[in-house]
Design a protein around this motif. Structure first.
Motif, PDB file in Angstrom:
ATOM      1  N   TYR A 102       0.958  -1.300  -0.066  1.00 35.44           N
ATOM      2  CA  TYR A 102       0.017  -0.067   0.051  1.00 35.44           C
ATOM      3  C   TYR A 102       0.933   1.083   0.046  1.00 35.44           C
ATOM      4  CZ  TYR A 102      -3.865   3.086   1.263  1.00 35.44           C
ATOM      5  OH  TYR A 102      -4.929   3.998   1.202  1.00 35.44           O
ATOM      6  N   ASP A 103       0.819   2.171  -0.989  1.00 34.38           N
ATOM      7  CA  ASP A 103       1.269   3.380  -1.026  1.00 34.38           C
ATOM      8  C   ASP A 103       0.887   4.317  -0.410  1.00 34.38           C
ATOM      9  OD1 ASP A 103       3.162   5.389  -1.562  1.00 34.38           O
ATOM     10  OD2 ASP A 103       2.452   5.410  -3.894  1.00 34.38           O
ATOM     11  N   HIS A 104       1.417   4.943   0.811  1.00 37.24           N
ATOM     12  CA  HIS A 104       0.711   5.820   1.736  1.00 37.24           C
ATOM     13  C   HIS A 104       0.720   7.194   1.032  1.00 37.24           C
ATOM     14  CE1 HIS A 104      -0.505   3.255   4.966  1.00 37.24           C
ATOM     15  NE2 HIS A 104       0.798   2.585   4.656  1.00 37.24           N
ATOM     16  N   ASN A 105       1.479   7.526  -0.208  1.00 38.08           N
ATOM     17  CA  ASN A 105       1.384   8.841  -1.093  1.00 38.08           C
ATOM     18  C   ASN A 105       0.468   8.912  -1.834  1.00 38.08           C
ATOM     19  OD1 ASN A 105       3.867  10.026   0.445  1.00 38.08           O
ATOM     20  ND2 ASN A 105       5.112   8.566  -1.064  1.00 38.08           N
ATOM     21  N   THR A 106      -0.065   7.621  -2.315  1.00 38.79           N
ATOM     22  CA  THR A 106      -1.218   7.763  -3.325  1.00 38.79           C
ATOM     23  C   THR A 106      -2.312   7.067  -2.941  1.00 38.79           C
ATOM     24  OG1 THR A 106      -0.364   5.974  -4.426  1.00 38.79           O
ATOM     25  CG2 THR A 106       0.474   8.040  -5.112  1.00 38.79           C
ATOM     26  N   GLY A 107      -2.367   6.098  -1.910  1.00 42.26           N
ATOM     27  CA  GLY A 107      -3.365   5.232  -1.788  1.00 42.26           C
ATOM     28  C   GLY A 107      -3.569   4.243  -2.673  1.00 42.26           C
ATOM     29  N   ILE A 108      -2.525   3.714  -3.576  1.00 44.20           N
ATOM     30  CA  ILE A 108      -2.660   2.817  -4.692  1.00 44.20           C
ATOM     31  C   ILE A 108      -2.116   1.500  -4.076  1.00 44.20           C
ATOM     32  CG2 ILE A 108      -1.749   2.260  -6.839  1.00 44.20           C
ATOM     33  CD1 ILE A 108      -2.158   4.985  -7.564  1.00 44.20           C
ATOM     34  N   VAL A 109      -2.577   0.276  -4.197  1.00 43.36           N
ATOM     35  CA  VAL A 109      -2.262  -0.908  -4.021  1.00 43.36           C
ATOM     36  C   VAL A 109      -1.344  -1.504  -5.076  1.00 43.36           C
ATOM     37  CG1 VAL A 109      -2.954  -3.335  -3.105  1.00 43.36           C
ATOM     38  CG2 VAL A 109      -3.997  -1.387  -2.267  1.00 43.36           C
ATOM     39  N   SER A 110      -0.127  -1.704  -4.940  1.00 41.16           N
ATOM     40  CA  SER A 110       0.585  -2.040  -6.137  1.00 41.16           C
ATOM     41  C   SER A 110       0.897  -3.445  -6.193  1.00 41.16           C
ATOM     42  CB  SER A 110       2.080  -1.297  -5.700  1.00 41.16           C
ATOM     43  OG  SER A 110       2.562  -1.854  -4.604  1.00 41.16           O
ATOM     44  N   GLN A 111       1.583  -4.061  -7.012  1.00 45.30           N
ATOM     45  CA  GLN A 111       1.709  -5.549  -7.106  1.00 45.30           C
ATOM     46  C   GLN A 111       3.385  -5.393  -7.767  1.00 45.30           C
ATOM     47  OE1 GLN A 111       0.053  -7.900  -6.045  1.00 45.30           O
ATOM     48  NE2 GLN A 111       1.010  -9.550  -7.088  1.00 45.30           N
ATOM     49  N   ILE A 112       4.227  -6.177  -7.161  1.00 49.30           N
ATOM     50  CA  ILE A 112       5.511  -6.165  -7.251  1.00 49.30           C
ATOM     51  C   ILE A 112       5.609  -7.748  -7.929  1.00 49.30           C
ATOM     52  CG2 ILE A 112       7.946  -5.758  -6.708  1.00 49.30           C
ATOM     53  CD1 ILE A 112       6.581  -4.131  -4.317  1.00 49.30           C
ATOM     54  N   TYR A 113       5.718  -7.629  -9.389  1.00 47.57           N
ATOM     55  CA  TYR A 113       5.589  -9.221  -9.861  1.00 47.57           C
ATOM     56  C   TYR A 113       7.169 -10.042  -9.622  1.00 47.57           C
ATOM     57  CZ  TYR A 113       2.240  -6.501 -12.582  1.00 47.57           C
ATOM     58  OH  TYR A 113       1.420  -5.822 -12.916  1.00 47.57           O
ATOM     59  N   THR A 114       7.975  -9.252  -9.577  1.00 46.89           N
ATOM     60  CA  THR A 114       9.354 -10.051  -9.118  1.00 46.89           C
ATOM     61  C   THR A 114       9.487 -10.685  -7.739  1.00 46.89           C
ATOM     62  OG1 THR A 114      10.421  -8.000  -8.982  1.00 46.89           O
ATOM     63  CG2 THR A 114      10.930  -9.119 -10.860  1.00 46.89           C
ATOM     64  N   ARG A 115       8.718  -9.918  -6.772  1.00 46.38           N
ATOM     65  CA  ARG A 115       8.588 -10.649  -5.374  1.00 46.38           C
ATOM     66  C   ARG A 115       7.474 -11.673  -5.050  1.00 46.38           C
ATOM     67  NH1 ARG A 115       8.261  -5.325  -1.643  1.00 46.38           N
ATOM     68  NH2 ARG A 115      10.366  -4.452  -2.210  1.00 46.38           N
ATOM     69  N   CYS A 116       6.452 -11.809  -6.349  1.00 45.00           N
ATOM     70  CA  CYS A 116       5.428 -12.732  -6.010  1.00 45.00           C
ATOM     71  C   CYS A 116       5.741 -13.991  -6.358  1.00 45.00           C
ATOM     72  CB  CYS A 116       4.260 -12.314  -7.182  1.00 45.00           C
ATOM     73  SG  CYS A 116       2.951 -13.340  -7.071  1.00 45.00           S
ATOM     74  N   PHE A 117       5.595 -15.108  -5.463  1.00 43.56           N
ATOM     75  CA  PHE A 117       5.886 -16.297  -5.915  1.00 43.56           C
ATOM     76  C   PHE A 117       4.594 -17.384  -5.920  1.00 43.56           C
ATOM     77  CE2 PHE A 117       6.252 -15.864  -1.169  1.00 43.56           C
ATOM     78  CZ  PHE A 117       5.182 -16.925  -0.586  1.00 43.56           C
ATOM     79  N   GLY A 118       3.739 -16.631  -6.182  1.00 45.82           N
ATOM     80  CA  GLY A 118       2.526 -17.262  -6.804  1.00 45.82           C
ATOM     81  C   GLY A 118       1.552 -18.240  -5.687  1.00 45.82           C
TER      82      GLY A 118
END
Ligand code: SF4
Ligand code: SF4
Length: 263
Positions: A102-118
């Motif tokens: 959660y980005d507290h500067n914009t309120g946007i929930v991000s997805q970081i693909y290279t961290r995701c292990f499914g």
């Protein structure tokens, strides 16, 4: 310990979708796929493993002809702020890899693909079915590769993806503002692809904290409601409708339970 985020410059990007205007044409879905390099399958007849960051659903009032009424409801990620807007959205809270944040500067929930292990815990936690798993590596027709967006990284097999509110456009707009010596963006300098593509003007996007922006006024409209309000996920997507049955179907509240959100 309770987290406190006192960023004076914090923005809260969100959208208001007017369901009385939406015609269900699907332009928002197409624009989103093109903008974000969303892959499609050779055979899209099985929608269970299709990927659509914003999906247009059809609701009906369940009455027989001639009293039948229908409504189309586009559903992107709600960018849930969680109770108290502390960023504890359901998906963020369960991700063991901090691959969604959660980005507290914009309120946007991000997805970081290279961290995701499914592991797909986030998919199980999301009450809006707004997340999608890549069962295959994306395959685009040869000629189409020239048209892929250079601003959005394609995803690989085994990771989860979802609507980002076109966050790359926010980054590009901020860079432009920086080069021009501005600290702030103009009212509509950052817009999502679906907002711009909607021919009915049903989607309004902007900083929900900006009292000067149209989106602020619209979210206070007496017609406004949010999906599954009772779960206290605190979504940043608001819907407008004059039809009580739409509100009930979308909000899933019981008779006599409705409370106007207006937050
Ligand atoms: S809608 Fe789902 S994916 Fe989006 S922030 Fe909320 S819980 Fe996460
Ligand atoms: S583009 Fe606009 S009118 Fe078409 S389905 Fe999406 S929200 Fe509705």
């Amino acid at each position: 310990m309770k987290e406190v985020h006192n960023n004076e410059n914090a923005k809260k990007f969100g959208m208001v979708i007017d369901l009385d205007k939406c015609t269900g044409c699907g332009s928002c879905m197409v624009a989103c796929m093109a903008e974000n390099n969303v892959p499609f399958k050779v055979d899209e007849s099985n929608k269970l493993d299709s990927i659509t960051w914003i999906r247009v659903y059809k609701l009906t009032n369940g009455k027989p002809f001639p009293d039948t009424e229908i409504c189309y409801i586009p559903r992107p990620c709600m960018h849930c702020g969680g109770k108290g807007d502390l960023g504890h959205s359901p998906c963020v809270s369960v991700c063991p890899a901090t691959a969604t944040d959660y980005d507290h500067n914009t309120g946007i929930v991000s997805q970081i693909y290279t961290r995701c292990f499914g592991c797909r815990y986030c998919m199980a936690a999301c009450p809006y079915h707004a997340r999608y798993f890549n069962w295959w590596d994306p395959i685009w027709p040869e000629d189409m590769k020239k048209y892929l967006s250079p601003n959005v990284s394609p995803r690989m097999r085994g990771v989860v993806e979802k609507c980002s509110f076109c966050f790359h456009r926010h980054q590009l707009a901020m860079e432009k503002a920086h080069y021009e010596g501005r600290k702030e963006l103009e009212e509509n300098e950052y817009q999502t692809a679906c907002t711009q593509a909607c021919p009915a003007g049903a989607i309004t996007f902007g900083n929900l904290n900006n009292h000067e922006h149209k989106v602020y006024e619209l979210k206070k409209d007496p017609r406004a409601f949010r999906l599954l309000e009772r779960l206290q996920t605190n979504p940043k997507v608001y819907y407008l409708t004059t039809k009580e049955w739409v509100r009930r179907a979308g909000d899933n509240y019981l008779k006599n339970e409705f409370k106007n959100v207006n937050v």
